[in-house]
Structures are given as structure tokens and as C-alpha cells.
Design an enzyme around this catalytic site. Sequence first.
Site, PDB file in Angstrom:
ATOM      1  N   GLN A  15       0.843  -1.218   0.000  1.00  0.00           N
ATOM      2  CA  GLN A  15       0.000   0.000   0.000  1.00  0.00           C
ATOM      3  C   GLN A  15       0.866   1.253   0.000  1.00  0.00           C
ATOM      4  OE1 GLN A  15      -3.782  -0.017   2.294  1.00  0.00           O
ATOM      5  NE2 GLN A  15      -2.497  -1.019   3.817  1.00  0.00           N
ATOM      6  N   ASP A  39      13.674 -11.240  -1.497  1.00  0.00           N
ATOM      7  CA  ASP A  39      13.030 -11.845  -0.321  1.00  0.00           C
ATOM      8  C   ASP A  39      13.777 -11.334   0.904  1.00  0.00           C
ATOM      9  OD1 ASP A  39      12.060 -13.346   1.726  1.00  0.00           O
ATOM     10  OD2 ASP A  39      12.419 -15.297   0.780  1.00  0.00           O
ATOM     11  N   ALA A  63       7.048  -5.186   4.879  1.00  0.00           N
ATOM     12  CA  ALA A  63       6.859  -5.728   6.226  1.00  0.00           C
ATOM     13  C   ALA A  63       5.952  -6.941   6.145  1.00  0.00           C
ATOM     14  CB  ALA A  63       6.217  -4.673   7.139  1.00  0.00           C
ATOM     15  N   TYR A 128       2.828  -9.645  15.628  1.00  0.00           N
ATOM     16  CA  TYR A 128       3.134  -8.556  14.686  1.00  0.00           C
ATOM     17  C   TYR A 128       3.720  -7.355  15.442  1.00  0.00           C
ATOM     18  CZ  TYR A 128       2.206  -4.491  11.685  1.00  0.00           C
ATOM     19  OH  TYR A 128       2.324  -3.311  10.978  1.00  0.00           O
ATOM     20  N   LYS A 132       7.565  -5.916  15.193  1.00  0.00           N
ATOM     21  CA  LYS A 132       7.807  -4.549  14.698  1.00  0.00           C
ATOM     22  C   LYS A 132       8.569  -3.736  15.753  1.00  0.00           C
ATOM     23  CE  LYS A 132       6.528  -2.711  11.398  1.00  0.00           C
ATOM     24  NZ  LYS A 132       7.167  -2.536  10.070  1.00  0.00           N
TER      25      LYS A 132
HETATM   26  N1  LIG Z   1      -1.294  -1.487   7.119  1.00  0.00           N
HETATM   27  C1  LIG Z   1      -1.424  -0.870   8.293  1.00  0.00           C
HETATM   28  O1  LIG Z   1      -2.531  -0.676   8.799  1.00  0.00           O
HETATM   29  C2  LIG Z   1      -0.205  -0.379   9.024  1.00  0.00           C
HETATM   30  C3  LIG Z   1      -0.382   0.271  10.260  1.00  0.00           C
HETATM   31  C4  LIG Z   1       0.741   0.740  10.943  1.00  0.00           C
HETATM   32  C5  LIG Z   1       2.004   0.581  10.395  1.00  0.00           C
HETATM   33  N2  LIG Z   1       2.152  -0.051   9.198  1.00  0.00           N
HETATM   34  C6  LIG Z   1       3.498  -0.215   8.681  1.00  0.00           C
HETATM   35  O2  LIG Z   1       3.607   0.569   7.501  1.00  0.00           O
HETATM   36  C7  LIG Z   1       4.502  -0.063   6.580  1.00  0.00           C
HETATM   37  C8  LIG Z   1       3.806  -0.240   5.244  1.00  0.00           C
HETATM   38  O3  LIG Z   1       2.638  -1.041   5.433  1.00  0.00           O
HETATM   39  P1  LIG Z   1       1.636  -1.392   4.237  1.00  0.00           P
HETATM   40  O4  LIG Z   1       0.259  -1.312   4.770  1.00  0.00           O
HETATM   41  O5  LIG Z   1       2.017  -0.642   3.021  1.00  0.00           O
HETATM   42  O6  LIG Z   1       1.988  -2.948   4.058  1.00  0.00           O
HETATM   43  P2  LIG Z   1       1.599  -3.927   2.861  1.00  0.00           P
HETATM   44  O7  LIG Z   1       0.596  -3.304   1.962  1.00  0.00           O
HETATM   45  O8  LIG Z   1       1.284  -5.242   3.487  1.00  0.00           O
HETATM   46  O9  LIG Z   1       2.964  -4.046   2.052  1.00  0.00           O
HETATM   47  C9  LIG Z   1       4.072  -4.733   2.573  1.00  0.00           C
HETATM   48  C10 LIG Z   1       4.914  -5.164   1.423  1.00  0.00           C
HETATM   49  O10 LIG Z   1       5.989  -5.945   1.955  1.00  0.00           O
HETATM   50  C11 LIG Z   1       6.172  -7.051   1.108  1.00  0.00           C
HETATM   51  N3  LIG Z   1       6.800  -8.186   1.743  1.00  0.00           N
HETATM   52  C12 LIG Z   1       6.285  -9.039   2.671  1.00  0.00           C
HETATM   53  N4  LIG Z   1       7.153 -10.026   2.940  1.00  0.00           N
HETATM   54  C13 LIG Z   1       8.248  -9.806   2.154  1.00  0.00           C
HETATM   55  C14 LIG Z   1       9.472 -10.485   1.962  1.00  0.00           C
HETATM   56  N5  LIG Z   1       9.755 -11.626   2.603  1.00  0.00           N
HETATM   57  N6  LIG Z   1      10.343  -9.984   1.093  1.00  0.00           N
HETATM   58  C15 LIG Z   1      10.077  -8.862   0.408  1.00  0.00           C
HETATM   59  N7  LIG Z   1       8.928  -8.162   0.540  1.00  0.00           N
HETATM   60  C16 LIG Z   1       8.016  -8.640   1.401  1.00  0.00           C
HETATM   61  C17 LIG Z   1       4.759  -7.421   0.675  1.00  0.00           C
HETATM   62  O11 LIG Z   1       4.820  -8.255  -0.463  1.00  0.00           O
HETATM   63  P3  LIG Z   1       3.613  -9.303  -0.715  1.00  0.00           P
HETATM   64  O12 LIG Z   1       2.409  -8.490  -1.019  1.00  0.00           O
HETATM   65  O13 LIG Z   1       4.118 -10.131  -1.841  1.00  0.00           O
HETATM   66  O14 LIG Z   1       3.473 -10.063   0.577  1.00  0.00           O
HETATM   67  C18 LIG Z   1       4.154  -6.053   0.418  1.00  0.00           C
HETATM   68  O15 LIG Z   1       4.394  -5.604  -0.891  1.00  0.00           O
HETATM   69  C19 LIG Z   1       4.938  -1.366   7.249  1.00  0.00           C
HETATM   70  O16 LIG Z   1       6.142  -1.147   7.937  1.00  0.00           O
HETATM   71  C20 LIG Z   1       3.831  -1.630   8.267  1.00  0.00           C
HETATM   72  O17 LIG Z   1       4.288  -2.419   9.339  1.00  0.00           O
HETATM   73  C21 LIG Z   1       1.080  -0.518   8.488  1.00  0.00           C
END
Ligand SMILES: NC(=O)c1ccc[n+]([C@@H]2O[C@H](COP(=O)([O-])OP(=O)(O)OC[C@H]3O[C@@H](n4cnc5c(N)ncnc54)[C@H](OP(=O)(O)O)[C@@H]3O)[C@@H](O)[C@H]2O)c1
Length: 297
Positions: A15, A39, A63, A128, A132
Site C-alpha cells: 500500500q 526476499d 513488512a 506482529y 515490529k
Molecule cells: N497497514 C497498516 O494498517 C499499518 C499500520 C501501521 C504501520 N504499518 C506499517 O507501515 C509499513 C507499510 O505497510 P503497508 O500497509 O504498506 O503494508 P503492505 O501493503 O502489506 O505491504 C508490505 C509489502 O511488503 C512485502 N513483503 C512481505 N514479505 C516480504 C518479503 N519476505 N520480502 C520482500 N517483501 C516482502 C509485501 O509483499 P507481498 O504483497 O508479496 O506479501 C508487500 O508488498 C509497514 O512497515 C507496516 O508495518 C502498516
Amino acid sequence: MKHSLRILLLGNTGQLGWELERTLTPLGEMHAYDYPAIDLGDYKSLRQLIMDCQPDVLVNSAAYTAVDRAEDEPELAKSINTLAPAIMAEEALHNGSAFIHFSTDYVFDGLKGTPYLENDLPNPLSVYGSTKLAGELAVQQVGGAYLTLRTSWVYSLRRDNFVSKVLGWARSQPTLKLVTDQISGPTWARKLAGVTSQLIILGRNDPNAWFSEHCGLYNLAGSGYCSRFEWGQQVIKLDPHKEQQIVRELLPATSADFPTPARRPLFSALNCDHFFHTFNMQLPDWKVALKLAMESA
Ligand SMILES: NC(=O)c1ccc[n+]([C@@H]2O[C@H](COP(=O)([O-])OP(=O)(O)OC[C@H]3O[C@@H](n4cnc5c(N)ncnc54)[C@H](OP(=O)(O)O)[C@@H]3O)[C@@H](O)[C@H]2O)c1
């Protein structure tokens, strides 16, 4: 002074990563990777990628974000959320790169009752959140020119998230129940990416020096806070395709009505004053951003 920044972005199909790639590309030479091209669990390849790229700025938006699944896959979550960011921080330090990393409000237990400050004591309730938090600490321990941005309730109009779920439910169910007891700050990924790019622009003349000067942990989330009930109510109200909705009734519920494998904090809004006072920037009010996001759909 640097003329063109070399940026290495990890997680560019997520996202936030998707928005970051579009926002950061005009700033210089963009190298963007996600799974399976890289990876994060393959530490040797991760180190090699950073060494080969020699970025001025390394941005990690990748993540393991499957909060419930992480309860069954703690080792995998640890490898992506804790060990990989530690390696990134180490390689950034060796290479003299600035490093931007993201963390979560789920490092807290949600019992404080007012928005959390950066130095409030974390107490994660889930795998999770624990992985983190350990990632934040690992990055801090390595040190260097890093910024860790803690954010909350990230959504976009692309991937699976609360907003897309509510839109789907509103089109398939006449009655919708949403919890009133989970409260935080919805954060539109596009706005978070925009402010991240402003940080890089501020430091572009000498990223290592600028990020070293400002290094540390900052809260950065949509301004204001709400319950999931209020958030969902706004999503339904602002849906540009209301004619497709069949939902007639929105009912309040509690987290106890929807047991999940992972426990979530009840009140995990973040106080972003430190970021505002340091950089003179803040994310828009969550309702304003949601309206813009829905209009962009
Ligand atoms: N989403 C929330 O509500 C939220 C809230 C607070 C903080 N955050 C933090 O904000 C940041 C961005 O979150 P987001 O919502 O954009 O997350 P997201 O949409 O889940 O994107 C995470 C990305 O990481 C990739 N990924 C997962 N495992 C991997 C691996 N082994 N090697 C390489 N890439 C990998 C995923 O690929 P795949 O799609 O192929 O798995 C995905 O493209 C993260 O640090 C998250 O912890 C998110």
C-alpha cells in the site's frame, strides 16, 4: 551538493510502497523491489542488493503485515519485521546511506487512554506488534542516519485494507456491524508517502548528514482519531458508488463480538507533535484525507 539521488525502495507493491514509488521517482534514480524479486528473509541477497545499489536513501516499506497470520508464523514475522530491518540499518550505516523505516501503533497495548508519545512504554499484544517493536529497537541499536516513522491504520484504494473491506461489505450485506472500541488514526498511504518524500527533499543536499542530524523515532499518522465504527461510517458516506451499496443498517459492536487470533490495542492513536515541531509538517485530518482518497478512486 548531490544532483541526483539514488533511492532504493523495498516493498514497492505494498500500500505505502506503491505510493512511495510514484512520489519518490521524480527525486532521482529509483531502484524499487518487492517479493519475490527480493526476499527480505534471504539476508545474504538483501545485503548484496544494498551493497550493489549503494543508495543515497534506503526506504523500507516492506513488512510482514498479516496481523492475525503472524500469530501462527512468528519466525517468519520476526525475520521480515525484525532481522531484515536490522540488516538494512547495518548496510545503510556501512554505505553511508540515509535509512527510512516504518513501524506501527500496534507496539502499544492501548491502555494509556490518550494519544501515545514516542517515548511511552511499548507493550505489544501480538506477534506482529512484538516483531515490529524489535525491528524499531534493532534499527535504533545499529544507529546511523535513520528515521523510523511510526504510523497507524494505513489504507489505500488499492490493496486489501479496512476501507476496501467496508466498501465490499456495504455492497454485499444489508446490515453491517463495526467495532466502536478500537480507536486510532486512519492514515492514507498517499499522504504518508508525500510527507516521506518531503523529508527526502529537505535532506537531499547531503542525506547522510541531514538524516544523522534528525535521526530517531517519530510518530506520523493521519491527524485526529476515531473508532473503526466512525471510520466505516465515513467510508460508506463518502463512497462514490453509493448506488452499488445494499447496506441499510450500521450497528455498533465491540472487539469481543469478533474474536481474532491476534489481540489489537483498543486505543492506539499516536501523538505526532514531535514530528510537527521538528519538521513543521503533519498529515491532514483523517476525515479530510479520506474524502480526498475516496474522490481519487
Ligand atoms: N497497514 C497498516 O494498517 C499499518 C499500520 C501501521 C504501520 N504499518 C506499517 O507501515 C509499513 C507499510 O505497510 P503497508 O500497509 O504498506 O503494508 P503492505 O501493503 O502489506 O505491504 C508490505 C509489502 O511488503 C512485502 N513483503 C512481505 N514479505 C516480504 C518479503 N519476505 N520480502 C520482500 N517483501 C516482502 C509485501 O509483499 P507481498 O504483497 O508479496 O506479501 C508487500 O508488498 C509497514 O512497515 C507496516 O508495518 C502498516
